[in-house]
Design a protein around this motif. Structure first.
Motif, short mmCIF file in Angstrom:
data_model
loop_
_atom_site.label_atom_id
_atom_site.label_comp_id
_atom_site.label_asym_id
_atom_site.label_seq_id
_atom_site.Cartn_x
_atom_site.Cartn_y
_atom_site.Cartn_z
N ILE A 1 5.22 2.98 -2.20
CA ILE A 1 4.36 2.27 -3.15
C ILE A 1 5.08 1.93 -4.45
O ILE A 1 5.69 2.80 -5.09
N ASP A 2 4.99 0.67 -4.85
CA ASP A 2 5.50 0.23 -6.14
C ASP A 2 4.48 0.62 -7.22
O ASP A 2 3.32 0.94 -6.92
N ALA B 1 1.56 -4.40 2.10
CA ALA B 1 0.49 -4.73 1.17
C ALA B 1 1.12 -5.27 -0.11
O ALA B 1 2.22 -4.87 -0.48
N SER B 2 0.42 -6.19 -0.77
CA SER B 2 0.96 -6.81 -1.97
C SER B 2 0.33 -6.29 -3.25
O SER B 2 0.69 -6.70 -4.34
N ASN B 3 -0.64 -5.37 -3.13
CA ASN B 3 -1.22 -4.72 -4.31
C ASN B 3 -1.82 -3.38 -3.91
O ASN B 3 -1.93 -3.06 -2.72
N GLY B 4 -2.18 -2.60 -4.92
CA GLY B 4 -2.67 -1.26 -4.65
C GLY B 4 -3.91 -1.19 -3.80
O GLY B 4 -4.05 -0.33 -2.93
N ILE C 1 -4.51 0.80 -0.24
CA ILE C 1 -5.58 1.76 0.05
C ILE C 1 -6.33 1.36 1.31
O ILE C 1 -6.56 2.18 2.20
N ASP C 2 -6.71 0.10 1.37
CA ASP C 2 -7.48 -0.39 2.53
C ASP C 2 -6.71 -0.19 3.82
O ASP C 2 -7.28 0.19 4.85
N ALA D 1 -3.42 3.61 -6.80
CA ALA D 1 -3.38 3.57 -5.34
C ALA D 1 -3.00 4.93 -4.77
O ALA D 1 -3.59 5.39 -3.79
N VAL D 2 -2.03 5.59 -5.40
CA VAL D 2 -1.63 6.93 -4.96
C VAL D 2 -2.82 7.88 -5.01
O VAL D 2 -3.07 8.63 -4.06
N ARG D 3 -3.56 7.85 -6.11
CA ARG D 3 -4.70 8.76 -6.25
C ARG D 3 -5.72 8.56 -5.13
O ARG D 3 -6.17 9.53 -4.50
N GLU D 4 -6.06 7.31 -4.85
CA GLU D 4 -7.06 7.02 -3.82
C GLU D 4 -6.55 7.38 -2.43
O GLU D 4 -7.28 7.95 -1.61
N ILE D 5 -5.32 7.05 -2.16
CA ILE D 5 -4.75 7.31 -0.82
C ILE D 5 -4.66 8.81 -0.56
O ILE D 5 -5.01 9.29 0.53
N VAL D 6 -4.20 9.57 -1.56
CA VAL D 6 -4.08 11.02 -1.39
C VAL D 6 -5.45 11.67 -1.24
O VAL D 6 -5.64 12.58 -0.42
#
Length: 206
Positions: free
Chosen positions: A54-55, A34-37, A41-42, A66-71
């Motif tokens: 994740i960068d 993926a090239s962005n957060g 997530i998607d 992105a971390v918050r949503e994924i977790v």
């Protein structure tokens, strides 16, 4: 069985390099990029992913968000891999549930080992990142506190990467009681969140 990972970074060269190098360093399978957060997530919502690499600074949605949503929405474990070691980023990413925070100047072997550690519920933080994360004032104060045996059990369980439900089953106490213990421990140490407790424990400061 291979560890299925996502590489989320806006630098295509970084993504391509990691896609080639990481599978050579262990039982790791790159299943997506993926090239962005938001793309990260998607992807994690649509695909069973073990670890998301994740960068931090990315367009559209940064790595911290992105971390918050994924977790919150998936079972994917997040490992931040970035060139930035600013304290604000570190604290935010870890408070949102990242299992590790390492820098891109690590060797491919070290990055692969970090992925494996995070997959196995071990928190991974670079030494130079830890220096910023702890701060100069917190370490001497922490060692002055005498934790009860139960508080030590809670801290040890947190350092093993267990969630409150898992700690409840292991220690035979309710999740509400665990939350109360964690609040008391945080108040004693002056730390901000449970990951900070785990990191300090792993460093031998608790």
């Amino acid at each position: 069985m291979s560890i299925k990972i996502l590489i989320c970074d806006d630098d295509s060269l970084i993504r391509e390099s990691l896609k080639i190098l990481l599978p050579l360093k262990g039982d790791i399978e790159v299943i997506g990029e993926a090239s962005n957060g938001q793309e990260g997530i998607d992807f994690c919502l649509a695909n069973e992913t073990d670890v998301a690499l994740i960068d931090i600074r990315m367009p559209i949605l940064n790595g911290v968000e992105a971390v918050r949503e994924i977790v919150e929405k998936t079972k994917t474990k997040c490992l931040v891999l970035t060139t930035f070691d600013e304290e604000d980023y570190i604290n935010q990413a870890l408070s949102y549930g990242a299992k590790g925070y390492i820098l891109k100047n690590n060797s491919p072997d070290e990055i692969a080992n970090s992925i494996i550690s995070v997959y196995n519920n071990t928190i991974v933080i670079n030494e130079n990142v830890l220096d910023k994360f702890h701060g100069k004032e917190s370490e001497p104060a922490i060692s002055k506190y005498n934790f009860t045996d139960r508080e030590k059990d809670i801290i040890k369980a947190l350092s093993d990467g267990l969630c409150n439900k898992e700690i409840s089953k292991k220690l035979f106490i309710s999740e509400g009681t665990i939350r109360n213990y964690i609040t008391v421990i945080l108040d004693k140490t002056g730390l901000d969140h449970r990951t900070a407790l785990a990191v300090n424990y792993l460093k031998g400061n608790l």
